[in-house]
Scaffold this active site. Structure first.
Site, PDB file in Angstrom:
ATOM      1  N   LYS A   1       5.805  96.883  49.252  1.00  0.00           N
ATOM      2  CA  LYS A   1       4.710  97.832  49.198  1.00  0.00           C
ATOM      3  C   LYS A   1       3.317  96.128  49.522  1.00  0.00           C
ATOM      4  CE  LYS A   1       5.744  99.066  45.534  1.00  0.00           C
ATOM      5  NZ  LYS A   1       6.769  98.449  44.978  1.00  0.00           N
TER       6      LYS A   1
ATOM      7  N   HIS B   1       7.600  96.913  34.723  1.00  0.00           N
ATOM      8  CA  HIS B   1       6.541  95.641  35.203  1.00  0.00           C
ATOM      9  C   HIS B   1       5.790  95.723  34.568  1.00  0.00           C
ATOM     10  CE1 HIS B   1       3.993  95.030  38.641  1.00  0.00           C
ATOM     11  NE2 HIS B   1       5.063  94.986  39.396  1.00  0.00           N
TER      12      HIS B   1
ATOM     13  N   GLU C   1      10.819  91.494  41.434  1.00  0.00           N
ATOM     14  CA  GLU C   1      10.666  92.155  42.813  1.00  0.00           C
ATOM     15  C   GLU C   1       9.022  91.585  42.954  1.00  0.00           C
ATOM     16  OE1 GLU C   1       9.638  95.585  40.815  1.00  0.00           O
ATOM     17  OE2 GLU C   1      12.737  96.006  41.161  1.00  0.00           O
TER      18      GLU C   1
HETATM   19  N1  PLP Z   1       7.880  96.219  41.838  1.00  0.00           N
HETATM   20  C1  PLP Z   1       6.970  97.641  41.490  1.00  0.00           C
HETATM   21  C2  PLP Z   1       7.772  98.706  40.890  1.00  0.00           C
HETATM   22  C3  PLP Z   1       6.246  97.534  41.518  1.00  0.00           C
HETATM   23  O1  PLP Z   1       5.297  99.051  41.527  1.00  0.00           O
HETATM   24  C4  PLP Z   1       4.947  96.703  41.947  1.00  0.00           C
HETATM   25  C5  PLP Z   1       4.197  96.858  41.980  1.00  0.00           C
HETATM   26  O2  PLP Z   1       3.377  97.872  41.660  1.00  0.00           O
HETATM   27  C6  PLP Z   1       5.601  95.625  42.145  1.00  0.00           C
HETATM   28  C7  PLP Z   1       7.093  95.285  42.272  1.00  0.00           C
HETATM   29  C8  PLP Z   1       4.721  94.601  43.158  1.00  0.00           C
HETATM   30  O3  PLP Z   1       3.622  93.533  41.850  1.00  0.00           O
HETATM   31  P1  PLP Z   1       3.376  92.802  42.533  1.00  0.00           P
HETATM   32  O4  PLP Z   1       2.946  92.302  43.318  1.00  0.00           O
HETATM   33  O5  PLP Z   1       2.642  92.074  40.863  1.00  0.00           O
HETATM   34  O6  PLP Z   1       4.724  91.648  42.116  1.00  0.00           O
END
Ligand code: PLP
Length: 432
Positions: free
Chosen positions: A79, A207, A284
């Site tokens: 994402k 998270h 993640e």
């Molecule tokens: N994993 C999940 C379930 C998330 O919702 C997000 C971000 O919204 C991420 C990973 C990635 O987070 P970050 O960009 O803070 O590493």
């Protein structure tokens, strides 16, 4: 040259690999290349916003992550930036992938990534997307509610589930725990419900919120997961996977340093999940990998000067990229970003408070909630924003008919060092 590489870059659907991958000059940084490109454009009528993604930086970030947290396997959060070349490079570097939907699963599986390298990490999923995961062998799924268990039992009975825990993330710049995560008190019931439905829970996830400001949030969350592992084993589950999510900083400008965070995480893991227990630890990361990869160039398309009640001068710049493009998260950033001004001044120019508006007819389409201080600029001038790789292109839309900024990709020695090269065959570029 760069001008041809930016032409026709609008990523057409169904054209899996944009060919616009270019090699950087030996001594050139991506930022220098952006400035060179702007100079080339100054004599043309081509002023659309663009982004340059430096895939070498992506490779360095991957190396930095693995070096600081060797006991943790990164599953990149798609994402954050789902540009095809980004995913390609990460697939070649061997990361796993965190997908949030069927389309993201399709994107990653389409690269030939094994389903075992994917986690479908959205605790609240549409039933049809769950069925898609089941059909394609993606087994690792997260959940945080009874209702999700019922759906998974019906559509994906062979899933391997991670129970997503709520965290204390109010200090994060982008908290998530009002929307996701089961409380520790709710876990016992969820774990027995899963067992009664014949579902396998294999671990826990959390998270701490994106751009976490307090490394200690990880310590607490990891300790909570240890409790969940004990409860899970008590309920007969084979608890073998811990997912520490994302939240790592994208740059070192402000907030905690990544190395400091990694030390806190390593200490917590050593305490609660010592390696001899054989629990697989995954993460993640999104922002950490992508933020510094992209540089954005935007053009001033209109300008107004106003006199404030006290007689001071204030400027309003209208840019061709904004809230509905690459700056969707600008409203939620604690301090506005100050761009690099691409203009030569004879001497130190005076600075004025400036409102940076995006190009649409929506009055709330401004890049940041607060003004920034910039010199007097003109229509046609360019502003450059570094560190624009996280939650930018993946969140942009075409509201008012302004298309998302085109992306151009570069690669250089770093990737080649890691054994990732490019080959052209029948007009298609592939990584080798
Ligand atoms: N994993 C999940 C379930 C998330 O919702 C997000 C971000 O919204 C991420 C990973 C990635 O987070 P970050 O960009 O803070 O590493």
């Amino acid at each position: 040259g760069m001008s041809t590489c930016l032409e026709g870059l609008k990523e057409a659907h169904g054209r899996p690999w944009p060919k616009e991958l270019i090699a950087l000059g030996p001594e050139e940084s991506a930022q220098q290349m952006v400035l060179r490109r702007i100079q080339e454009l100054s004599d043309s009528d081509q002023q659309d916003p663009f982004m340059l993604a430096d895939l070498d930086i992506l490779a360095s970030r991957h190396q930095a992550f693995c070096q600081a947290l060797p006991q943790v396997s990164p599953f990149y959060a798609v994402k954050c930036n789902s540009s095809p070349w980004v995913l390609r490079v990460l697939a070649a570097l061997g990361t796993g992938f965190d997908c949030a939907s069927q389309v993201e699963l399709e994107q990653v599986l389409g690269l030939g990534v094994a389903p075992s390298r994917i986690i479908y990490a959205n605790p609240c999923k549409p039933a049809s997307h769950i069925r898609y995961a089941a059909r394609h062998g993606v087994q690792l799924l997260t959940f945080d509610s009874e209702e999700e268990l019922t759906k998974v039992a019906q559509h994906h009975p062979g899933a391997r589930l991670l129970l997503r825990l709520r965290t204390q993330d109010s200090q994060s710049i982008f908290p998530l725990s009002t929307k996701f995560g089961a409380s520790l008190e709710a876990c016992g019931h969820l774990l027995t419900s899963a067992r009664d439905l014949g579902l396998a829970v294999v671990g826990a996830s959390f998270h701490v919120g994106s751009n976490c400001q307090t490394p200690q949030s990880f310590t607490q969350a990891i300790a909570d997961c240890r409790c969940v592992f004990e409860m899970g084993r008590g309920a007969g589950h084979d608890m073998s996977c811990l997912d520490i999510g994302g939240g790592f900083p994208g740059t070192e400008d402000s907030g905690p340093k990544f190395e400091e965070m990694a030390r806190v995480i390593s200490a917590a893991l050593a305490q609660d999940f010592p390696e001899e227990r054989g629990v697989k630890v995954i993460a993640e990361p999104g922002r950490f990998y992508m933020e510094s990869v992209c540089t954005a160039a935007v053009n001033i398309i209109a300008k107004k000067a106003v006199l404030e009640p006290g007689g001071s001068r204030k400027l309003m710049y209208y840019l061709n990229d904004g809230h509905y493009g690459s700056f969707r998260l600008g409203h939620r950033e604690p301090v506005p970003r100050v761009p690099i001004v691409v203009k030569e001044f004879c001497s130190e120019p005076p600075l004025f408070p400036c409102t940076l508006y995006g190009p649409t007819c929506d009055a709330s389409d401004r890049l940041f909630l607060e003004d920034v201080r910039l010199p007097e600029l003109d229509v046609g001038d360019w502003l450059v924003f570094p560190s624009m790789g996280a939650y930018t292109s993946s969140m942009s839309c075409s509201f008012n008919g302004f298309l998302p900024a085109t992306i151009c990709y570069t690669m250089g020695p770093q990737l080649r060092c890691l054994g990732v090269g490019v080959e052209e065959e029948a007009g298609n570029l592939t990584l080798i």
